[in-house]
Scaffold this motif. Structure first.
Motif, short mmCIF file in Angstrom:
data_model
loop_
_atom_site.label_atom_id
_atom_site.label_comp_id
_atom_site.label_asym_id
_atom_site.label_seq_id
_atom_site.Cartn_x
_atom_site.Cartn_y
_atom_site.Cartn_z
N GLU A 226 94.07 53.15 -15.63
CA GLU A 226 93.78 52.28 -16.21
C GLU A 226 93.35 50.63 -15.21
OE1 GLU A 226 98.61 50.72 -15.89
OE2 GLU A 226 98.95 52.56 -17.56
N GLU A 227 93.14 50.63 -13.83
CA GLU A 227 91.75 50.02 -13.56
C GLU A 227 90.79 50.72 -13.65
OE1 GLU A 227 90.46 47.25 -11.12
OE2 GLU A 227 92.75 47.02 -11.95
N LYS B 112 89.56 49.69 -16.97
CA LYS B 112 89.28 48.27 -16.98
C LYS B 112 87.94 47.72 -16.77
CE LYS B 112 91.17 43.52 -15.89
NZ LYS B 112 89.72 43.18 -14.93
N LYS B 113 87.42 48.52 -15.37
CA LYS B 113 86.42 48.07 -15.31
C LYS B 113 85.48 48.65 -16.13
CE LYS B 113 87.74 48.59 -10.31
NZ LYS B 113 88.03 49.45 -8.78
N LYS C 7 85.14 48.90 -19.44
CA LYS C 7 85.07 48.23 -20.23
C LYS C 7 84.82 46.93 -20.52
CE LYS C 7 89.52 49.33 -22.35
NZ LYS C 7 90.75 49.23 -23.79
N ASP C 8 84.71 46.77 -18.68
CA ASP C 8 84.13 45.10 -18.35
C ASP C 8 82.31 45.12 -18.03
OD1 ASP C 8 86.42 43.34 -18.03
OD2 ASP C 8 86.43 43.97 -15.84
#
Length: 388
Positions: free
Chosen positions: A278-279, A282-283, A285-286
């Motif tokens: 998940e982390e 997120k990276k 998607k950024d």
């Protein structure tokens, strides 16, 4: 350009399987086309402006596909190449799959010049996105996250890895391990043939479950991903394993909690891996806005290329029109020279005047149907400069 699209957003894997095409049959049926098929998508890519132009389209159930046209279709294939349309954002595999689809169409002689330019530009854009951004960094599947976690904690270089299981999750682990410099891989599974097939991908060896205790003593890292209904690894089975990292990515779990009582065993479960995945997601998607800027830039470049191609095609067709007219007028002039006693100079003068009149007449007809005043202004300015 037209794309008929069906993917994981609308269908599950088994439903997509039913929409797949036999490659040989597809390329017998269609020209100027590319077939892109993966476990998560079926896409039919055509060099056409309307469905009516596609010979053989009546053989496809169009209701099962989303249909993209023109610029929307081109932008979509760029996003696909960059991994923005993948289930796992930024994954690298789709880029290789698109390359292979392109090469297959080219090998079959089924790709037009325009379609080739678009696909090659999309592939280039996908490569740029992965070099210039972090869109593909960090594992976001449970399988890749397991490998990433093992590497961070224990290191993988020169290590012996035991993979227990040979299903879908184990396959993801093998894909992630391919990029690592491990010493040896052992695949254990109840069905030996499945273990053997998976082990071959990394040049490893396969074993039956009756050799599992021996393999556990040999392994530095154990990744367990079976579909067993009950745990297969417990404290008793691992008491002689020595210092070992165990990563359990099975659901239900392959391990029991009492394993944590062993001082040399480091146990991680699927819950630990979800946090890593998940982390990383997120990276990634950024990074999407950065990739979209690259796509915008490359789409502008592609438009210039396609506009130039369109102009070159018009010039080529205009040149062919002039050549055909020249041949007709030459034939007329030769007949006159053979049948009548007219001076050559007079025949040639009449020939040139007749040809010019026909060109001017046809060009006027063309421009009468064009409403863009800018074209006339540019033409007038150019003619003035030429005549001066």
């Amino acid at each position: 350009m037209i794309i008929l699209k069906a993917d994981y957003k609308k269908y599950n894997v088994s439903e997509l399987e039913k929409l797949r095409f036999d490659e040989e049959e597809f390329y017998k049926m269609f020209d100027n086309a590319i077939l892109l098929q993966t476990c998560n998508r079926v896409e039919l890519i055509f060099d056409a402006d309307s469905l009516d132009e596609i010979k053989g389209i009546e053989n496809i159930d169009l209701k099962k596909f989303d249909i993209l046209y023109g610029d929307e279709a081109i932008e979509h294939i760029f996003r696909v190449a960059c991994g923005l349309e993948s289930m796992i954002v930024g994954e690298d595999q789709i880029l290789g799959q698109l390359k292979n689809a392109y090469l297959k169409a080219k090998e079959k002689g089924k790709i037009s010049k325009k379609l080739e330019k678009i696909i090659l530009k999309a592939i280039h854009t996908g490569q740029r996105a992965r070099v210039e951004t972090n869109i593909n960094k960090g594992g976001v599947s449970i399988g890749s996250a397991a490998v990433e976690l093992a590497e961070k904690i224990f290191g993988l270089e020169g290590k012996n890895v035991l993979l227990i299981g040979a299903g879908e999750m184990a396959t993801l682990v093998i894909k992630a391990l391919k990029e690592k410099n491990i010493k040896a891989i052992i695949v254990a599974n109840r069905t030996y043939e499945k273990a053997e097939k998976l082990a071959k991908e990394l040049g490893g060896i396969a074993i039956n479950f009756d050799k599992l205790e021996e393999a556990l003593r040999y392994a530095d890292i154990v990744i367990s991903a079976t579909g067993a209904p009950h745990p297969i690894l417990n404290k008793e089975r691992l008491k002689n394993a020595g210092k070992t990292v165990i990563i359990d990515i099975a659901n239900p779990r392959d391990t029991t909690d009492d394993i944590r009582e062993l001082p040399d065993i480091f146990l991680f479960t699927i819950d630990d891996l979800r946090l890593v995945a998940e982390e990383n997601l997120k990276k990634r998607k950024d990074e999407i806005p950065k990739v979209e800027l690259i796509i915008e830039e490359e789409l502008r470049n592609l438009k210039e290329i396609l506009d130039k191609m369109k102009f070159e095609k018009v010039i080529q067709e205009f040149g062919q029109y002039i050549e055909n007219m020249r041949k007709r007028e030459v034939e007329k002039a030769l007949k006159i020279l053979k049948n009548k006693n007219k001076p050559v100079e007079e025949v040639l003068d009449n020939f040139s005047k007749a040809m010019c009149k026909k060109i001017i007449y046809d060009v006027i007809k063309i421009f009468e149907n064009i409403e863009d005043e800018e074209i006339f202004e540019k033409l007038a300015k150019h003619l003035k400069n030429v005549n001066n």
